[in-house]
Motif scaffolding. Structure first.
Motif, mmCIF file in Angstrom:
data_model
loop_
_atom_site.group_PDB
_atom_site.id
_atom_site.type_symbol
_atom_site.label_atom_id
_atom_site.label_comp_id
_atom_site.label_asym_id
_atom_site.label_seq_id
_atom_site.Cartn_x
_atom_site.Cartn_y
_atom_site.Cartn_z
ATOM 1 N N THR A 60 -74.096 29.068 21.240
ATOM 2 C CA THR A 60 -72.922 28.159 21.310
ATOM 3 C C THR A 60 -71.624 28.873 21.835
ATOM 4 O O THR A 60 -70.646 28.313 22.720
ATOM 5 N N THR B 249 -73.259 19.328 21.692
ATOM 6 C CA THR B 249 -74.219 20.394 22.006
ATOM 7 C C THR B 249 -73.685 21.351 22.958
ATOM 8 O O THR B 249 -73.994 22.583 23.057
ATOM 9 N N ASN C 287 -76.316 13.577 14.233
ATOM 10 C CA ASN C 287 -76.758 14.045 15.516
ATOM 11 C C ASN C 287 -77.907 13.079 15.891
ATOM 12 O O ASN C 287 -78.817 13.573 15.616
ATOM 13 N N ASN D 275 -74.256 17.579 13.657
ATOM 14 C CA ASN D 275 -73.914 18.664 14.590
ATOM 15 C C ASN D 275 -72.928 19.490 13.631
ATOM 16 O O ASN D 275 -72.300 19.137 12.643
ATOM 17 N N ARG D 276 -72.194 20.488 14.523
ATOM 18 C CA ARG D 276 -71.268 21.541 13.755
ATOM 19 C C ARG D 276 -69.963 20.719 13.614
ATOM 20 O O ARG D 276 -69.397 21.210 12.629
#
Length: 688
Positions: free
Chosen positions: A107, A173, A503, A497-498
């Motif tokens: 990432t 993503t 997600n 997700n982060r």
């Protein structure tokens, strides 16, 4: 809904005096209260005066290094104290900062590729992870510490900054870089300040990663209002670390996402089985004594249903506030906000309603064909957010899903949020996602991914979740006939997700059985296959198909024993029928060793398919533990047979070399079986 509608902006701030930039606000705090804590991180804590001095020194270093005004400086380190120092230094040097994710190197590399920064500020531990050999200019914070600390401590003569103050990243993503100007960053801070009313006594804790907008733009809430920012000493926050910090540091304001709020506020109730959590009707519980210092919790990152918000609010002390915040990256994390007192009356079906309330001060919301177009707090062009909403009769904004999630069913457009909301009204469902999965004929069918409420006490977790028939019965008459999902996948929790969003890309996609008359689908089509369809190896399948092979392997290792451990399998002195029984034992030992070797090379892939995914350390540990449980018997038994009974040193060595590791391996496997989430293949199909 009409084609276009507008929600009026928040309170007017016209005529309000500002300091020009968030940096100037921080510098005023450093001037007026230099001894007050600015960043709390254990031994790495800094006062406003210390933080200002360190930022000045690094700013001088950047200017001496030739940083052009307005150039982007990437910041990649795990220590959040250093991140705060660096971003202030970049602003002081006239540049624009961008915080990079160092916990997931891929990432971070993608973020750097989207930036093309002038320089990367990092440390030795993360330099190799982030630098892909592209010739990126790097300043090593640790290696050049002496050069930095030798710089002047007063603020540099600031060059004229560029228009951009920060570059923020979306949580997708493939991250997208979003430039945010000085004016917008200040306006966002002022909007937050008007809504949450920060005071210098506040200690703020942000649970999001430092590259996420909530932190990368949210640090101003603490440092521009005289409060303190509580950060971990090193690495990311853990749920236990957050809870401990709130208690020991007397944190007053927590900024988090829906999952983080549930872990923090409902943790004790879930562990003790003292009630329900988000996703089911609630009963009153006493506030957690460890969280008595909290006066405000803001939840952002994803939809928060009304019943979830009420459950979280009930865990706070009387008078404490809980805000659901809608804040796109393009608007520096502000947009709209909602808290329960905004309701004029109780609403029916709270488990189906996600309210995002009213615009932040200075913001404006326009709806065009149901899509939110947000005018940011500093004015300018409206931002198409890609999110859907409607303005309710009471004037509150209700979230209706994301345009990118829409799917086509029987020629009609379906917005999954509409079905997911109704699924959540099932008493045993706490969260739901609906996706379209390829079918045998390639057209696709709807699959519902459901998770239980956080306080569900069924064992295994999710055992009470509805099957496809029960879910269709629940949805009958509530959604269109073509909308009910034809299969149900049961999960412990939905993947996120982060940035804290559910997600959809991370859910397993089972291969659905072919409907009658469609012909045969190719075996193993798609990423995953349905359980019980013979597409994945099972223990019975391995035994049935591989039994002759295992018997042959046992005979082979029986022969090899005579080579490696002469005399260990000598049965000459054993009377019948016991000799035959021991011979069978030796075959089983050899077969177990062969199965262990097979599992060493193939087993982890099977385990990953059934549950935890590539990144799980527990999956790897359990895989190796199973291998050891299988392969250890053959060498262990042979060593024991050849060891003298009274040779205590050798006996002790064998015990520690074999038996204790066997116990540890069994414990690891027990933990894996106990803690492993329900398999993504645990799904029910309408044709079963």
């Amino acid at each position: 809904m009409t084609q276009g509608s507008t929600q009026e902006p928040g309170s007017d701030r016209s005529g309000r005096m500002t300091a020009g930039t968030v940096l100037r606000l921080f510098e005023l705090q450093a001037r007026d209260t230099p001894q007050a804590y600015a960043v709390i991180a254990g031994v790495h804590s800094l006062t406003y005066g210390q933080l200002d001095v360190r930022a000045n020194q690094l700013a001088h270093h950047l200017i001496a290094d030739g940083l052009p005004p307005g150039a982007v400086v990437a910041i990649g380190t795990a220590r959040r104290t250093e991140i705060v120092v660096a971003l202030l230094a970049v602003l002081k040097a006239g540049g624009a900062y961008a915080v990079i994710d160092v916990e997931v190197p891929l990432t971070g590399q993608r973020q750097l590729a989207a930036l093309t920064p002038y320089v990367l500020l990092t440390d030795a531990a993360h330099h190799a992870r982030l630098d892909d050999g592209s010739g990126l200019r790097v300043i090593r914070l640790g290696a050049e510490a002496s050069a930095i600390t030798g710089r002047p401590t007063e603020a540099p003569e600031r060059p004229e900054p560029g228009a951009t103050a920060a570059v923020l990243f979306t949580g997708a993503t493939v991250p997208r870089a979003v430039p945010v100007g000085h004016v917008r960053l200040l306006a966002a801070h002022e909007g937050w300040a008007e809504v949450i009313r920060p005071v210098p006594e506040d200690r703020h804790l942000i649970t999001h990663g430092p590259d996420i907008t909530a932190f990368a733009a949210g640090w101003t809430r603490a440092l521009c209002s005289g409060g303190a920012l509580v950060v971990p000493e090193r690495g990311p926050w853990t749920p236990e670390g957050i809870r401990r910090a709130v208690k020991t540091e007397q944190v007053g304001v927590v900024h988090t996402d829906p999952a983080g709020a549930t872990r923090l506020l409902l943790h004790d109730a879930t562990a003790a089985g003292s009630g329900s959590t988000a996703g089911a009707p609630r009963r009153r519980r006493d506030p957690d004594p460890a969280l008595r210092s909290l006066r405000l919790v803001t939840v952002t990152g994803d939809r928060l249903f009304l019943d979830e918000q009420a459950a979280l609010q009930a865990r706070l002390r009387a008078g404490a506030r809980l805000l659901n915040v809608y804040g796109p990256t393009e608007a520096a994390g502000v947009g709209a906000w909602f808290e329960l007192p905004q309701l004029s009356r109780p609403l029916d079906d709270p488990e189906q309603i996600a309210l995002i309330g009213t615009p932040f001060p200075g913001c404006r919301v326009d709806l065009r064909d149901g899509e939110i177009r947000l005018t940011p707090p500093d004015g300018g062009d409206a931002i198409p957010t890609g999110d859907r909403a409607e303005i309710r009769p009471d004037g509150l904004l209700e979230f209706r899903g994301r345009i990118r999630d829409r799917i086509t069913v029987a020629g009609a457009v379906l917005h999954p949020h509409a079905v997911e909301s109704v699924i959540r009204s099932h008493p045993d469902v706490g969260a739901a996602l609906v996706a379209q999965v390829p079918d045998g004929d390639g057209t696709g069918r709807l699959v519902a991914y459901v998770a239980p409420p956080a306080d569900a006490h069924s064992w295994p977790p999710g055992a009470d979740l509805p099957d496809s028939g029960q879910l269709r019965s629940h949805l009958a008459g509530k959604v269109l006939p073509t909308w009910p999902p034809s299969a149900v996948v049961r999960l412990r929790t939905l993947p996120r997700n982060r940035a804290g969003q559910e997600n959809r890309e991370a859910v397993a996609q089972p291969v659905l059985p072919v409907k009658p008359g469609q012909g045969s689908a190719a075996p193993g089509t798609g990423k995953y296959a349905a359980a019980g369809r013979g597409t994945l190896p099972t223990p019975l399948g391995l035994i049935g198909c591989g039994l002759p092979l295992l018997v042959a392997a046992g005979l082979l290792f029986f022969v090899l024993s005579k080579i490696f451990w002469p005399g260990s399998t000598d049965l000459g002195g054993v009377p019948s029928p016991w000799a035959f029984l021991f011979f069978v034992l030796y075959l089983f030992e050899g077969a177990a060793f062969a199965a262990g070797l097979l599992f060493l090379f193939k087993g982890r892939a099977w385990m990953v398919r059934h549950g935890r995914g590539q990144g799980s350390g527990l999956t790897t540990a359990a895989h190796l533990a199973v291998v050891y449980l299988l392969v250890a018997w053959w060498p262990q038994d042979n060593f024991y047979r050849l060891a003298a009974k009274q040779d205590w040193p050798l006996q002790a060595a064998l015990v520690y070399a074999f038996n204790i590791p066997l116990m540890i391996a069994a414990g690891i496997v027990a933990a894996y079986v106990t803690l492993k989430p329900p398999s993504p293949f645990d799904f029910d199909d309408e044709d079963d």
